[in-house]
Scaffold this motif. Structure first.
Motif, PDB file in Angstrom:
ATOM      1  N   GLY A 100       0.785  -1.226   0.000  1.00 43.53           N
ATOM      2  CA  GLY A 100       0.000   0.000   0.000  1.00 43.53           C
ATOM      3  C   GLY A 100       0.814   1.272   0.000  1.00 43.53           C
ATOM      4  O   GLY A 100       0.391   2.290   0.566  1.00 43.53           O
ATOM      5  N   GLY A 101       1.993   1.253  -0.622  1.00 47.30           N
ATOM      6  CA  GLY A 101       2.819   2.449  -0.686  1.00 47.30           C
ATOM      7  C   GLY A 101       3.625   2.747   0.557  1.00 47.30           C
ATOM      8  O   GLY A 101       4.240   3.813   0.649  1.00 47.30           O
ATOM      9  N   THR A 102       3.631   1.825   1.525  1.00 49.72           N
ATOM     10  CA  THR A 102       4.412   1.978   2.760  1.00 49.72           C
ATOM     11  C   THR A 102       5.376   0.809   2.903  1.00 49.72           C
ATOM     12  O   THR A 102       5.006  -0.339   2.630  1.00 49.72           O
ATOM     13  CB  THR A 102       3.494   2.024   3.991  1.00 49.72           C
ATOM     14  OG1 THR A 102       2.638   3.160   3.914  1.00 49.72           O
ATOM     15  CG2 THR A 102       4.309   2.098   5.280  1.00 49.72           C
ATOM     16  N   ALA A 103       6.585   1.087   3.320  1.00 46.07           N
ATOM     17  CA  ALA A 103       7.569   0.043   3.591  1.00 46.07           C
ATOM     18  C   ALA A 103       8.101   0.199   5.002  1.00 46.07           C
ATOM     19  O   ALA A 103       8.106   1.307   5.551  1.00 46.07           O
ATOM     20  CB  ALA A 103       8.720   0.103   2.591  1.00 46.07           C
ATOM     21  N   VAL A 104       8.543  -0.909   5.570  1.00 46.80           N
ATOM     22  CA  VAL A 104       9.262  -0.873   6.842  1.00 46.80           C
ATOM     23  C   VAL A 104      10.577  -1.614   6.647  1.00 46.80           C
ATOM     24  O   VAL A 104      10.608  -2.743   6.154  1.00 46.80           O
ATOM     25  CB  VAL A 104       8.452  -1.504   7.983  1.00 46.80           C
ATOM     26  CG1 VAL A 104       9.305  -1.563   9.254  1.00 46.80           C
ATOM     27  CG2 VAL A 104       7.183  -0.706   8.249  1.00 46.80           C
ATOM     28  N   CYS A 105      11.651  -0.926   7.017  1.00 48.51           N
ATOM     29  CA  CYS A 105      13.011  -1.441   6.895  1.00 48.51           C
ATOM     30  C   CYS A 105      13.577  -1.604   8.300  1.00 48.51           C
ATOM     31  O   CYS A 105      13.639  -0.632   9.055  1.00 48.51           O
ATOM     32  CB  CYS A 105      13.838  -0.449   6.082  1.00 48.51           C
ATOM     33  SG  CYS A 105      15.622  -0.723   6.079  1.00 48.51           S
ATOM     34  N   LEU A 106      13.961  -2.822   8.664  1.00 50.61           N
ATOM     35  CA  LEU A 106      14.639  -3.066   9.935  1.00 50.61           C
ATOM     36  C   LEU A 106      16.135  -3.099   9.657  1.00 50.61           C
ATOM     37  O   LEU A 106      16.613  -3.897   8.851  1.00 50.61           O
ATOM     38  CB  LEU A 106      14.184  -4.384  10.567  1.00 50.61           C
ATOM     39  CG  LEU A 106      12.670  -4.579  10.734  1.00 50.61           C
ATOM     40  CD1 LEU A 106      12.386  -5.862  11.513  1.00 50.61           C
ATOM     41  CD2 LEU A 106      12.010  -3.384  11.411  1.00 50.61           C
TER      42      LEU A 106
END
Length: 340
Positions: A100-106
């Motif tokens: 949905g156009g959002t990413a999470v990078c750890l």
């Protein structure tokens, strides 16, 4: 005599310094040679810097594992040619997911002599929107289909699921408001219809149905369970036993997961299964090797997952209905996200 002893000490110190310099030079030379060999290895994926946009039609996104200056960067490829040239974003992650156009990078953050870890929320062009410090080593991350909610799991004790001696913490973030549930083990836990408060509860591996509803793994008493979670009511309810790292199908009717089975090695105990949530029927996939990953649905019929490879990890694919055979999708890759 004292002068002679001093000269011997000075000679000894000089020899130590020379030998140390030679050893350091040899190590650096070997490291540089290994890196160059990695870059020049025949058949290695071609990687070039460029713009990466989430959700671009016909593009797949994943963490690049090929040796070279772009290792660990998020890259994109033509979805019709997943082994083709890669466009590197410059954004490095240990774990990654987007929707949905959002990413999470750890990612890791070097502080002095030790690494700490951080969750970074990114927009569709991989620009930072927010950051959150992590309590341990990154393990899993997922973004809800609409891109408004995300969850991640870290190890706060131990660093692997296989050994059994570990502790996790799973957090759920409302991307819009920034509100963070730091540990969903505080949710009301219902096991086989009865409320429980086990001291040994661990929860990990969230997969979202929508902004409020999700599935995850809960472990207590030496057993694992698929649980249905609800953010609105703050509850976790058991659904099925012996399920780890679930992944909900695009139509919301099935869950792909790691199932622990009897085998020759306690360090490689998992097989890839699919559970029909309506009937409770389990289907073993054609992948017979141990899969220590949270699989991804490439489409309603196909699963993608990682297995060890020459670069650390390769992506494999197998039908979700138990038919067919596993095949390599992309070498030197991890954490795939497929666009429309």
């Amino acid at each position: 005599m004292r002068a002679g002893r001093a000269r011997r000490v000075l000679i000894l110190l000089a020899a130590v310094l020379v030998l140390g310099g030679v050893a350091l030079g040899a190590v650096l030379h070997a490291a540089g040679r290994a890196a160059d060999e990695g870059r020049e290895r025949a058949g290695a994926p071609r990687v070039r810097p460029g713009a990466v946009v989430l959700g671009a039609a016909g593009r797949g996104v994943f963490r690049n594992m090929a040796w070279g200056p772009h290792r660990d960067e998020i890259v994109s490829v033509d979805a019709r040619d997943p082994a083709g040239p890669r466009t590197a974003s410059g954004v490095r992650c240990l774990r990654f997911h987007a929707a949905g156009g959002t990413a999470v990078c750890l990612r890791s953050v070097r502080r002095g002599l030790r690494d700490t870890y951080r969750a970074v929320v990114l927009d569709a062009r991989l620009r930072e929107r927010g950051r959150y410090e992590l309590a341990g080593v990154p393990s899993r991350v997922r973004v809800a289909p609409g891109g408004r909610v995300a969850a991640w799991t870290v190890f706060v004790n131990g660093d692997a699921y296989a050994g059994g001696s570990f502790s996790t913490r799973t957090s759920v973030l409302d991307v819009r408001s920034g509100a963070l549930d730091r540990n969903i083990e505080t949710y009301r836990f219902v096991l086989d219809g009865r409320p429980r408060r086990p001291a040994d509860l661990n929860v990990w591996g969230v997969t979202f149905a929508d902004d409020d509803r999700f599935y995850a793994t809960a472990a207590t008493g030496g057993r694992t369970y698929l649980v249905a979670g609800d953010r609105a009511t703050r509850t976790l309810r058991s659904v099925h036993a012996n399920v780890e790292c679930p992944s909900l199908s695009p139509d919301g009717t099935r869950v792909a997961y790691k199932k622990r089975v009897a085998g020759p090695s306690s360090d490689a105990p998992w097989r890839l299964y699919v559970l029909d949530l309506r009937s409770g029927r389990e289907t073993a996939t054609a992948e017979r090797r141990s899969v220590d990953d949270q699989a991804v649905w490439r489409d309603p019929r196909t699963l993608v997952y990682s297995l060890p490879g020459d670069y650390g990890s390769d992506l494999w694919t197998v039908p979700a209905d138990g038919s067919g055979a596993p095949r390599v999708l992309t070498e030197a890759a991890l954490a795939p996200v497929f666009g429309p």
